[in-house]
Design an enzyme around this catalytic site. Sequence first.
Site, short mmCIF file in Angstrom:
data_model
loop_
_atom_site.label_atom_id
_atom_site.label_comp_id
_atom_site.label_asym_id
_atom_site.label_seq_id
_atom_site.Cartn_x
_atom_site.Cartn_y
_atom_site.Cartn_z
N CYS A 1 73.99 49.93 31.89
CA CYS A 1 73.59 49.82 30.47
C CYS A 1 74.25 48.65 29.77
O CYS A 1 73.58 47.84 29.11
CB CYS A 1 73.88 51.13 29.74
SG CYS A 1 75.64 51.59 29.61
N HIS B 1 77.71 54.69 26.69
CA HIS B 1 76.34 54.21 26.91
C HIS B 1 75.93 53.36 25.72
O HIS B 1 76.40 53.57 24.59
CB HIS B 1 75.38 55.40 27.07
CG HIS B 1 73.98 54.99 27.43
ND1 HIS B 1 73.67 54.35 28.62
CD2 HIS B 1 72.80 55.11 26.75
CE1 HIS B 1 72.37 54.11 28.66
NE2 HIS B 1 71.82 54.56 27.54
N HIS C 1 66.91 50.54 26.90
CA HIS C 1 68.23 50.68 27.54
C HIS C 1 68.05 50.86 29.04
O HIS C 1 66.94 51.07 29.53
CB HIS C 1 69.00 51.85 26.93
CG HIS C 1 68.32 53.20 27.11
ND1 HIS C 1 69.01 54.35 27.37
CD2 HIS C 1 67.00 53.57 27.07
CE1 HIS C 1 68.17 55.38 27.46
NE2 HIS C 1 66.95 54.92 27.29
#
Length: 357
Positions: free
Chosen positions: A255, A310, A322
Amino acid sequence: MTRLEAGIEAIRARHAPDARLAAWDVRSGEGKWMDGWAPSAEALAELRTLAAETGAHFAVRPLPDPALGAAVRGAAHRAVAHLRREPSHASELVTQILLGEEVLVLRAEGEWLRVQAGDGYVAWVHRHSVVRDAPSDKDAFLRRIRSGDPEPGAWIVTGRGVVARAGPEPLDPPVAELVQGGRLVAAPVEDLRLEAIEILLPDGLAGWISSTAALPAARLEERFTRSGRAILDHAAQFLGSPYLWGGTSERGYDCSGLVQRIYGLHGVRLPRDSDQQSEVGEPIDPGSDWGSVQAGDLAFFSESGGRATHVGILAEGGRMLHCSTTRHGVAWDDLDAGDSEYGARLAAMCVGVRRVL
């Protein structure tokens, strides 16, 4: 814990609080000795003083290790070089550097090199994954490492799935695969109508690539403009690309690797991990309907409510692009959609939104 061990730990906490960003390789035993390598002259001086005060034998060396001589520059000589937590192919992949990206070599251990990348990350890379040499201007090299800038005159690979070939024709034999963001040297181009340009890789291997596959670093903004919409459009080109823990290239992202690489190509330098990225820029209140969000804002998430683990790139209205293991790679999710269970779960875990543009 002996007085010596306590003193070493206190010095480590001051000079290397984040193991990702400092090479703390100091060891001690029985309260009688210390050896290893210290990350800075200041830490080395404090350790030397501690050894004198405790009567411990002192054998700590500075980094870069003087045994390296002048050869403290490393550069990835193929598409991707893997940087690992420990000096072993079985160790965790923590990040990657791309073709031509430079690292500061700190010390050697067998077949492995302890290195520090341009984003400050400290890790181990196999010695055959980089070309190691002495920089012609060490001060200029160190400034480049700290700034993340490419070497003067470097070209940046802007295409995806680029193949360098032995000659200028499309069917000439391949010599190396390249990835977007890689850095290389190109022969002077006088005729802009040429379909192929000659390039040189860091280890001296020559090849040819399409003239549309790379740009001089100074002209990179012609391809990758510094705007939230351009960043989202660029990142969306990787929809469906696989997730890879530690990945920073089109061959697989995690990510924060996706965010760091895409923003970097658009002229916005960000740190490597999501918790580090969550401290950059200006905090934004997205509003209950995500109506305050602008394209290019970053959203951060945590399952525990603590530090961010994240990150994703926001579009207006709370739509987010993402790279996620749940989505098997790069994907869109809507944080404001009641009919999206995963989007709703993500929204509940959001610990902040930052504006970095």
